[in-house]
Every structure is written in structure tokens, then in C-alpha cells.
Design an enzyme around this catalytic site. Sequence first.
Site, PDB file in Angstrom:
ATOM      1  N   ASP A 151       0.830  -1.201   0.000  1.00 35.03           N
ATOM      2  CA  ASP A 151       0.000   0.000   0.000  1.00 35.03           C
ATOM      3  C   ASP A 151       0.870   1.259   0.000  1.00 35.03           C
ATOM      4  OD1 ASP A 151      -1.998  -1.786   0.149  1.00 35.03           O
ATOM      5  OD2 ASP A 151      -2.816  -1.115   2.084  1.00 35.03           O
ATOM      6  N   GLU A 201       3.851   1.671  -1.204  1.00 33.80           N
ATOM      7  CA  GLU A 201       4.426   1.880  -2.535  1.00 33.80           C
ATOM      8  C   GLU A 201       3.382   2.507  -3.469  1.00 33.80           C
ATOM      9  OE1 GLU A 201       7.527   0.981  -5.571  1.00 33.80           O
ATOM     10  OE2 GLU A 201       7.417   1.552  -3.464  1.00 33.80           O
ATOM     11  N   LEU A 250     -36.350  -7.548 -16.649  1.00 32.46           N
ATOM     12  CA  LEU A 250     -36.505  -8.975 -16.921  1.00 32.46           C
ATOM     13  C   LEU A 250     -37.845  -9.463 -16.415  1.00 32.46           C
ATOM     14  CD1 LEU A 250     -33.013 -10.116 -15.624  1.00 32.46           C
ATOM     15  CD2 LEU A 250     -33.772 -10.217 -17.998  1.00 32.46           C
ATOM     16  N   GLU A 281     -26.506 -16.609 -13.887  1.00 26.83           N
ATOM     17  CA  GLU A 281     -25.762 -15.600 -13.119  1.00 26.83           C
ATOM     18  C   GLU A 281     -26.562 -15.280 -11.859  1.00 26.83           C
ATOM     19  OE1 GLU A 281     -25.493 -12.235 -15.759  1.00 26.83           O
ATOM     20  OE2 GLU A 281     -24.638 -13.422 -17.374  1.00 26.83           O
ATOM     21  N   ASP A 290     -28.424  -7.785  -5.972  1.00 28.93           N
ATOM     22  CA  ASP A 290     -29.400  -6.828  -5.475  1.00 28.93           C
ATOM     23  C   ASP A 290     -28.721  -5.489  -5.194  1.00 28.93           C
ATOM     24  OD1 ASP A 290     -31.783  -5.852  -4.739  1.00 28.93           O
ATOM     25  OD2 ASP A 290     -31.903  -6.916  -2.830  1.00 28.93           O
ATOM     26  N   ARG A 297     -29.362   3.442 -14.326  1.00 34.89           N
ATOM     27  CA  ARG A 297     -30.336   2.874 -15.244  1.00 34.89           C
ATOM     28  C   ARG A 297     -31.470   3.862 -15.507  1.00 34.89           C
ATOM     29  NH1 ARG A 297     -35.065  -0.002 -14.588  1.00 34.89           N
ATOM     30  NH2 ARG A 297     -35.477  -1.521 -16.213  1.00 34.89           N
ATOM     31  N   GLU A 316     -23.871  -4.210 -12.016  1.00 33.45           N
ATOM     32  CA  GLU A 316     -24.583  -3.879 -10.788  1.00 33.45           C
ATOM     33  C   GLU A 316     -23.595  -3.342  -9.752  1.00 33.45           C
ATOM     34  OE1 GLU A 316     -27.766  -4.593 -11.295  1.00 33.45           O
ATOM     35  OE2 GLU A 316     -28.762  -4.621  -9.344  1.00 33.45           O
ATOM     36  N   LYS A 355     -29.838 -16.578 -19.077  1.00 36.17           N
ATOM     37  CA  LYS A 355     -29.850 -15.933 -20.392  1.00 36.17           C
ATOM     38  C   LYS A 355     -29.467 -16.954 -21.445  1.00 36.17           C
ATOM     39  CE  LYS A 355     -27.974 -11.859 -18.118  1.00 36.17           C
ATOM     40  NZ  LYS A 355     -26.838 -10.961 -17.917  1.00 36.17           N
ATOM     41  N   CYS A 412     -52.150   8.486  25.811  1.00 31.25           N
ATOM     42  CA  CYS A 412     -50.829   8.509  25.182  1.00 31.25           C
ATOM     43  C   CYS A 412     -49.814   7.832  26.096  1.00 31.25           C
ATOM     44  CB  CYS A 412     -50.419   9.950  24.919  1.00 31.25           C
ATOM     45  SG  CYS A 412     -48.700  10.095  24.405  1.00 31.25           S
ATOM     46  N   CYS A 440     -47.278  10.847  27.413  1.00 31.74           N
ATOM     47  CA  CYS A 440     -47.671  11.957  28.284  1.00 31.74           C
ATOM     48  C   CYS A 440     -48.943  11.662  29.071  1.00 31.74           C
ATOM     49  CB  CYS A 440     -47.838  13.240  27.478  1.00 31.74           C
ATOM     50  SG  CYS A 440     -49.289  13.219  26.419  1.00 31.74           S
ATOM     51  N   CYS A 467     -52.380  11.343  19.688  1.00 36.66           N
ATOM     52  CA  CYS A 467     -52.256  12.128  20.916  1.00 36.66           C
ATOM     53  C   CYS A 467     -52.251  13.593  20.495  1.00 36.66           C
ATOM     54  CB  CYS A 467     -50.948  11.803  21.642  1.00 36.66           C
ATOM     55  SG  CYS A 467     -50.573  12.981  22.956  1.00 36.66           S
TER      56      CYS A 467
HETATM   57  S1  IVH Z   1     -29.282  -8.619 -17.254  1.00 35.67           S
HETATM   58  C1  IVH Z   1     -32.066  -7.818 -20.649  1.00 35.67           C
HETATM   59  N1  IVH Z   1     -27.996  -9.796 -15.302  1.00 35.67           N
HETATM   60  O1  IVH Z   1     -31.907  -7.000 -12.530  1.00 35.67           O
HETATM   61  C2  IVH Z   1     -31.151  -8.114 -19.551  1.00 35.67           C
HETATM   62  N2  IVH Z   1     -29.527  -8.062 -14.747  1.00 35.67           N
HETATM   63  O2  IVH Z   1     -34.802  -6.700 -14.093  1.00 35.67           O
HETATM   64  C3  IVH Z   1     -31.096  -7.052 -18.525  1.00 35.67           C
HETATM   65  N3  IVH Z   1     -29.635  -7.538 -12.347  1.00 35.67           N
HETATM   66  O3  IVH Z   1     -32.254  -3.779 -13.418  1.00 35.67           O
HETATM   67  C4  IVH Z   1     -30.341  -7.245 -17.308  1.00 35.67           C
HETATM   68  N4  IVH Z   1     -28.174  -9.056 -11.696  1.00 35.67           N
HETATM   69  O4  IVH Z   1     -30.012  -4.201 -12.498  1.00 35.67           O
HETATM   70  C5  IVH Z   1     -28.897  -8.845 -15.634  1.00 35.67           C
HETATM   71  N5  IVH Z   1     -26.770 -10.910 -13.662  1.00 35.67           N
HETATM   72  C6  IVH Z   1     -27.658  -9.972 -14.003  1.00 35.67           C
HETATM   73  C7  IVH Z   1     -28.279  -9.151 -13.038  1.00 35.67           C
HETATM   74  C8  IVH Z   1     -29.215  -8.202 -13.457  1.00 35.67           C
HETATM   75  C9  IVH Z   1     -28.987  -8.080 -11.301  1.00 35.67           C
HETATM   76  C10 IVH Z   1     -30.643  -6.462 -12.239  1.00 35.67           C
HETATM   77  C11 IVH Z   1     -30.452  -5.328 -13.201  1.00 35.67           C
HETATM   78  C12 IVH Z   1     -31.814  -5.046 -13.793  1.00 35.67           C
HETATM   79  C13 IVH Z   1     -32.703  -6.062 -13.190  1.00 35.67           C
HETATM   80  C14 IVH Z   1     -33.459  -6.761 -14.291  1.00 35.67           C
END
Ligand code: IVH
Length: 680
Positions: free
Chosen positions: A34, A36, A84, A114, A118, A137, A174, A290, A408, A411, A426
Site C-alpha cells: 500500500d 508503494e 426482466l 448468473e 441486489d 439505469r 450492478e 440468459k 398517550c 404523556c 395524541c
Molecule cells: S441482465 C435484458 N444480469 O436486474 C437483460 N440483470 O430486471 C437485462 N440484475 O435492473 C439485465 N443481476 O439491475 C442482468 N446478472 C444480471 C443481473 C441483473 C442483477 C438487475 C439489473 C436489472 C434487473 C433486471
Amino acid sequence: MNNEQVKTRVEELQAILSEHNHRYYVLDDPMISDAEYDRLFRELQDIERAHPELLQSNSQTKRVGGAVLDEFSTLEHRIPMLSLGNALNENELREFYQRLRKLSKLDDLELVGEPKLDGLGVELIYRKGKFEAGATRGDGYTGEDITENLKTIPQIPMDLHGTDIPELLEVRGEVIISKKNFKKLNAERENSEEKLFANPRNAAAGSLRQLDSKITAKRPLEIFIYAPGKIEGYEYSTQWELLEQLKLWGFPLNPFNKILKNENDTIKYFHSMEADRESMPYDIDGIVVKVNNLALQSSLGMRTRTPRWAIAGKFKARQEITRIESIVAQVGRTGVLTPVANLGPVQLGGVVVSRATLHNQDEIDRKDIRVGDWVVIERAGDVIPKVIKVIKERRPKHTEPYHLPDTCPVCGAKVQRVEGGVAVKCVHRDCPAQLKTGIEHFVSKRAMNIDGMGEKIVDQLVDEGLINSVADIYNLQFKDLVALERFGEKSVNNLLRSIKASKKRSLANVIYALGIPNVGEYLARVLAEKFESLEKLFETKQETLVDIDDIGEIVAESIISFANDPDNRKMLEVLMEHGIDPKAGETGEQPLKGKTFVFTGSLEKITRDVAKDLVRNLGAKASESVSAKTDYVVSGESSGSKLEKAKELGVKIMDEEEFISFIKEFNIEILESEDQMKLF
Ligand code: IVH
């Protein structure tokens, strides 16, 4: 060094620092200490100071944050950021797979699985390999330009690594805060008596939407990249291939991404991620699957707002069973009594839950909730759990229905049922509970923004008799404060500085701070635009008020009776004596100013009123009918003609889920009511 040499050294330092960032934050494989790193960083900073012409817009030194912005500008997504569809259980996920099979006429389709992170979806834009800009977004079409804030996330490459760098590369990912860092951040905030974040996603949202990127730089933000935007100058044929390439260019990819060869793999992945959910270092609320093959993705195509080739497999909301040990009534700022259940502590989604709000008497009656009952509680990814139902079979003998007290709890004054409403209140004007919550509201961030006056300090100040009304805050003296427990010289000075600074708050902030019943942030802004000063507002007449678009009889009455109250007039006088006399003009942060929303159909997670308040708090209007002036239609279940009209007019349409994630991008502090809080 001559100029040419200095320039070369800058390039060298940028490259070295970028490499070490990547090794440390993305590969988790540091090569230098760190100390360096700091030395090299400072060398670059020194050169940039001496030669401002060599300062690059995405220099590694920008990662500590820069100038404070007045507001975010907007950035249009070249390709909309869609949402989605959801599969809520194994069956629905199987149905999705069957659908793909039928549409593609293939037996086994390869998918990429994937984790569904969140956090907050963002877009990063690179031109010729250099980070150019980034955005939230937003509504899917336009987001906020948060470039400076994104630069502070050390995992985000400022320059792409490797070869075959495309002319234009947009990627989506994300932004998150890990569970561990979230706990740490909140512990620090508790120490400094700042408002706690409700959950990691809110902490991430609040941090990303800071106008001061130096604050963002101090927050432990991380990012995972998972999707493309517009790309020019690079071709690929599968999602997996893209992910692998993104890794080579230096982006952080999620280690739990996986190729799923068939339906069986897909279902196994769903269950195994759900089983791992609690032990994951960050919050996930499902998986995303996907179609791997790009050609297949495009032949499957899109529905209105969601692709046919991908879906989110959502995990079950987290439920537990526990016992109601007692029910207490809490008194809020407006005097309303809210019943809160104390629960036998249970682990729920990684946190120990011991309280749940029961909202009001009607809710208690409807669910027949009693002390001693075993209840099912649920946390849908959020903090405040709710009681879903009572397990009547387990009800112990001799329980009694619960009724809010007649007096209350603070009081002792008699409470009154609010006319027409379900609330009990109250109305005793000197009730200390109301005074305390009124002061907490007054000093809160979006009101007077007085830092260092958290709940415990307010308790102390009121209990010690130092404050009997909000105006007394401005009489606080160093000698009074330093004598109190929890106060050192430094914190006293900070508090006094912050109190002084609050005298410069905008008219809208001050009106909001007054806590006039029925006047939230939005109406405070409306009033600030209409009236030039506090004095003018206090002199107004009922007729003038009801003439204002957003103000009806009830609100007008409540403003008039507030203004006519001798104690309130006295308070105003004292505030003005202390120099709090803002004039109209500045109206605070209104990211949705000028936008009009129409809500149609039934919403599931929130009521329409809550939804309307949410957009109003951000400066937008909520209207009943769709016209050419409408910017957004939020359409719930079985929405009819309004939705049709919106389609005809080409108005942007969001479903409830999209609306909620849109709103969630704005800082948590817009939330006013518990109903809004529940959402987050
Ligand atoms: S793909 C068409 N991959 O989920 C594909 N989204 O409703 C669009 N999110 O707002 C998104 N993990 O912020 C994708 N591995 C992931 C994700 C992901 C979280 C969120 C994303 C989006 C929402 C989709």
C-alpha cells in the site's frame, strides 16, 4: 525532466496505477505494498498539480473524488436498459425453458446462469478503451450522469487492458455493497449519529447519487459487469464469450456465473444458488438465466419491455415463525400512535429480527393479532418485516384482542381517533414524544440538515430541558453542550457549526422542517414556489391556498391552523430573529422536476397513494389522465384505456417492478412514511 519526459512519466504512472488497481481490486492478487502504491499516487498528483495541462479527465487521481456538482445531468442510453420477466418458483423456471424449446425448436439450449445481484444497475461507456462516462439505469431510456462517482469505484477500469479494444464499448453491471462492508458502514454511521441505511442496496444507491464524489469515494462500493450495451468494433457470438472477453479487458465478473447445458442444469443452479444465498458475501435475490447464443437471442426477440431470451428466477421471500411477546404503541411526530410488535428474536435473511410494525388498529383487527400469538413474518429482501398471518392453531389459551391505549403512552393525555381515518392520535401539544420526534424531523437531512443531532442527543437535550421547541436549537451554547454526556469539545463544535450552517437552508427545506401536518417535501416545495418567505406563508388565507393546484381543503386548513397557532407564531418569530429567513428561489433537489406520471391498474406492492407521494417527493406531478404531456404511465394489473392511450401516444410505460427499481435509484431519504419504507 523536460516536458516530454514529464508527459511520458504521467503515462507510465497512469498505467502502473491502473495495473495495480486491477490486481488489488479485481484479481485480489496485489504485487506492491500500500505504501508503494501511495508513493506512486502522490507522485502523479504532484505532477498534475505542477502541470495542470497533463491532467486527464479519467486520471487515477480522480478516484478520490472531485468537485461538488449542483445536480446530475442526464444521459440517454443508446440501447434501452430493459428489465426482466420473473419466474417465481421452479415450475415457472421450467415453463420458461419449455417455451424456449418450443420457440427455438431445439431440445437443449445452452443458458448462462448468473446471480441476480441486489444493487443498482449502471452503464459504463468506453471510447477507444478509455472510460468516458457512466449512468444510472434511470427509467431505462435515460439515466443520470454519475461519471465522477463511478470513477471512485476502484474496480472499474479507467483504461481497458489487453488487446482488440473496440471503438465503442458500453457495458452494464450492478453496483453493490457487500454485507460485511454494509455492517461496518452502518456501525460508523451509528457512532456519528447519522441515519442508518436500511439495507446494502439503499446504501449503494445513496452513495452513488452523491453530488459530492468525495463522499462516494469513501463508500465501499463494488461492481460486477454482466451485460452489453452498444458495442462498435468487437464481434462475439455468445454471452459467455463476451463475459470472458470483458474479464480480459479488466472488468470484474461474478465468480458464480455458470454455463447451464440443459433444463436440469438450470433447475440445479437455481436451487444451489438459493441454498448459498445466506453465505454469499453480498445480497442476491435470485438468479438470471440468459440464452447463451447471440443469434438465438435475436431470433427469440423481445416482448414490450422484457427479452424472451432471459428471465429472473426469484427466490422465495424469507419467512420465519416467531411469537409476539408484547405490543407497544409508539408516538410519532404528528402524535399518531403506531402499534409495534416485539417478537421473539429470529434469524431472517441474515439479520436478527425482533420487531415488526403492525401499522394500525384496523390491520390488527383484520388479522386478529394478539400478544402471545405465533405469527409468520416475512422480509422481502428488506429491513422492516411484516406479519403475514397468525397461526391460529398455535394460539395459547386466554389471549385477548389487542387495542391501542386510550391514553398517550408518553404523556398520559387522552388520545383521539382521527376523523375518517384509521389512526389514533395524541393531541396534547406538550407531549414530549411529539416534541422529540418533531425535533428529529426538523434536524433531518432533507429538512434543516443538522448533523450530529441524532435520536439519543435529542432525548438528552429535551430531558435536560435545554430544548423546549425547535427554535431553542439556535440558543444552544457551547457551555451547555460540553457539560453533557456523549459530548466532547470536537463534537460540540461540529454540532454548533452544523446548526449555524442550517440557517442558510432553502425556503422549501425550512417549510418542510416545520412539520406542518399534511405538508411533506413535495408540498413544501409547492408552497416555497408560491410564497416568497415564511412570513408570507404565515399570513396567507384559506382562499389563496385552495387556489393552488395541489392543495385541497384539508391541507389548506391544516396550514392555516398551524399558522394561526400562537406558539407556532412565536416559534417563527424566534427563528427569524436567529436569521432563518429564506427567500423563494432555490427549491432543493428535484431530480424528476417537470415530469408527469399517471398510475393505472392495480399495483401490488404499494398503494397508488404511496406511489404518487414517491414521485411528488422527487419533484414530479402525478396526474389522473394520460395526455401528450404525460411522461410516464405506470401500469399495474388489468389496466385498461389509459394504457391503450399511452401506447397510442408513445408515452413511456413501466410496470410496477420497473417503477420500483426506478424509484429505488434515488436516495432512501426521500422516503417519508412507513409504507414507503416497507418497499425498501
Ligand atoms: S441482465 C435484458 N444480469 O436486474 C437483460 N440483470 O430486471 C437485462 N440484475 O435492473 C439485465 N443481476 O439491475 C442482468 N446478472 C444480471 C443481473 C441483473 C442483477 C438487475 C439489473 C436489472 C434487473 C433486471
